[in-house]
Design a protein around this motif. Structure first.
Motif, mmCIF file in Angstrom:
data_model
loop_
_atom_site.group_PDB
_atom_site.id
_atom_site.type_symbol
_atom_site.label_atom_id
_atom_site.label_comp_id
_atom_site.label_asym_id
_atom_site.label_seq_id
_atom_site.Cartn_x
_atom_site.Cartn_y
_atom_site.Cartn_z
ATOM 1 N N SER A 1 6.475 -7.155 37.063
ATOM 2 C CA SER A 1 5.588 -8.267 36.758
ATOM 3 C C SER A 1 6.105 -8.993 35.527
ATOM 4 O O SER A 1 6.429 -8.375 34.516
ATOM 5 C CB SER A 1 4.163 -7.762 36.497
ATOM 6 N N GLY B 1 9.146 -4.256 25.271
ATOM 7 C CA GLY B 1 7.801 -4.570 25.729
ATOM 8 C C GLY B 1 6.794 -3.512 25.304
ATOM 9 O O GLY B 1 7.011 -2.752 24.361
ATOM 10 N N SER B 2 5.712 -3.436 26.059
ATOM 11 C CA SER B 2 4.614 -2.522 25.719
ATOM 12 C C SER B 2 4.720 -1.177 26.417
ATOM 13 O O SER B 2 3.873 -0.308 26.226
ATOM 14 C CB SER B 2 3.278 -3.178 26.086
ATOM 15 N N GLY B 3 5.741 -0.989 27.239
ATOM 16 C CA GLY B 3 5.857 0.243 28.008
ATOM 17 C C GLY B 3 6.405 1.408 27.202
ATOM 18 O O GLY B 3 7.017 1.243 26.139
ATOM 19 N N GLY C 1 9.196 -2.964 29.544
ATOM 20 C CA GLY C 1 8.285 -4.099 29.604
ATOM 21 C C GLY C 1 6.859 -3.662 29.856
ATOM 22 O O GLY C 1 5.904 -4.237 29.329
ATOM 23 N N SER C 2 6.693 -2.611 30.672
ATOM 24 C CA SER C 2 5.380 -2.030 30.946
ATOM 25 C C SER C 2 5.596 -0.605 31.429
ATOM 26 O O SER C 2 6.713 -0.218 31.791
ATOM 27 C CB SER C 2 4.629 -2.835 32.008
ATOM 28 N N ASN C 3 4.527 0.168 31.482
ATOM 29 C CA ASN C 3 4.623 1.530 31.987
ATOM 30 C C ASN C 3 5.016 1.534 33.470
ATOM 31 O O ASN C 3 5.760 2.407 33.922
ATOM 32 C CB ASN C 3 3.308 2.273 31.795
ATOM 33 N N ASP D 1 6.909 -0.661 34.988
ATOM 34 C CA ASP D 1 8.357 -0.930 35.053
ATOM 35 C C ASP D 1 9.141 0.336 34.766
ATOM 36 O O ASP D 1 10.137 0.634 35.442
ATOM 37 C CB ASP D 1 8.750 -2.001 34.033
#
Length: 202
Positions: free
Chosen positions: A20, A54-56, A98-100, A102
């Motif tokens: 995403s 990112g936040s992952g 980027g995210s968990n 990902d």
């Protein structure tokens, strides 16, 4: 940046995964998987700053399958390989933060390789860190990471190991790894490309 390939649906499988981004979907990585040896021949992916910072977080979700390939053609990798091998990522976990969601995709067995611990945790980790540093310096870095079992015309013997949680399937151990990199700097008439290849005996 994808290598040329042939998919036959019985031995060779092409798998593409999305992430995403910007309110939509973008390609995270693609791979060509050889189901006869339970190992991908290559994994190709774009790499930019947002993928790395990112936040992952690292998910360590080892018991999942690539949803695009029949599960009986894959290894169940809840546990590592026999011998002095790590579950080495072809697309590094740290390159998909980027995210968990990902990051979780990087734990598919189709992205794993039986890589000697000494290489995985030292020289190979250093190469992966350097590639991420290069990605920070350009818009997008295109990466292909591959495994080579025998060179063209070569007589290398291919060895095999197995996963402790799926010991009935023999997975081939690469004799070499490589990374092929392409970056673009600038736009339009001012754009330029740079390419680099890295070859590592295993």
């Amino acid at each position: 940046e994808l290598p040329t390939f042939e998919e036959d649906g019985t031995r060779y499988y092409f798998s593409k995964h999305m992430l995403s981004a910007n309110g939509g979907k973008e390609r995270s990585f693609s791979l060509l998987y050889d189901a006869d040896i339970y190992h991908s021949l290559w994994v190709a992916y774009p790499l930019c700053r947002g993928n790395i910072s990112g936040s992952g977080q690292r998910q360590n979700d080892w018991g999942i399958y690539d949803p695009n390939i029949p599960t009986d053609k894959q290894l169940y990798m809840k546990n590592s390989y026999y011998g002095s091998y790590d579950r080495g990522h072809l697309l590094p976990s740290a390159s998909r933060l980027g995210s968990n969601a990902d990051n979780r995709q990087t734990f598919y067995p189709t992205n794993m390789s039986p890589q000697l611990s000494g290489l995985n945790q030292q020289k190979w980790a250093g190469i992966e860190n350097q590639v991420r540093d290069w990605a920070y310096g350009c818009d997008t870095l295109y990466v292909v990471t591959g495994a080579v079992f025998q060179t063209v015309g070569g007589g290398e013997a291919v060895s095999y190991t197995a996963c402790k949680s799926d010991s009935s399937k023999d997975v081939a151990v690469p004799n070499y790894y490589y990374k092929a990199l392409l970056q673009r700097r600038g736009t339009g008439a001012n754009s330029s490309f740079q390419a680099l290849a890295i070859w590592v005996p295993h």
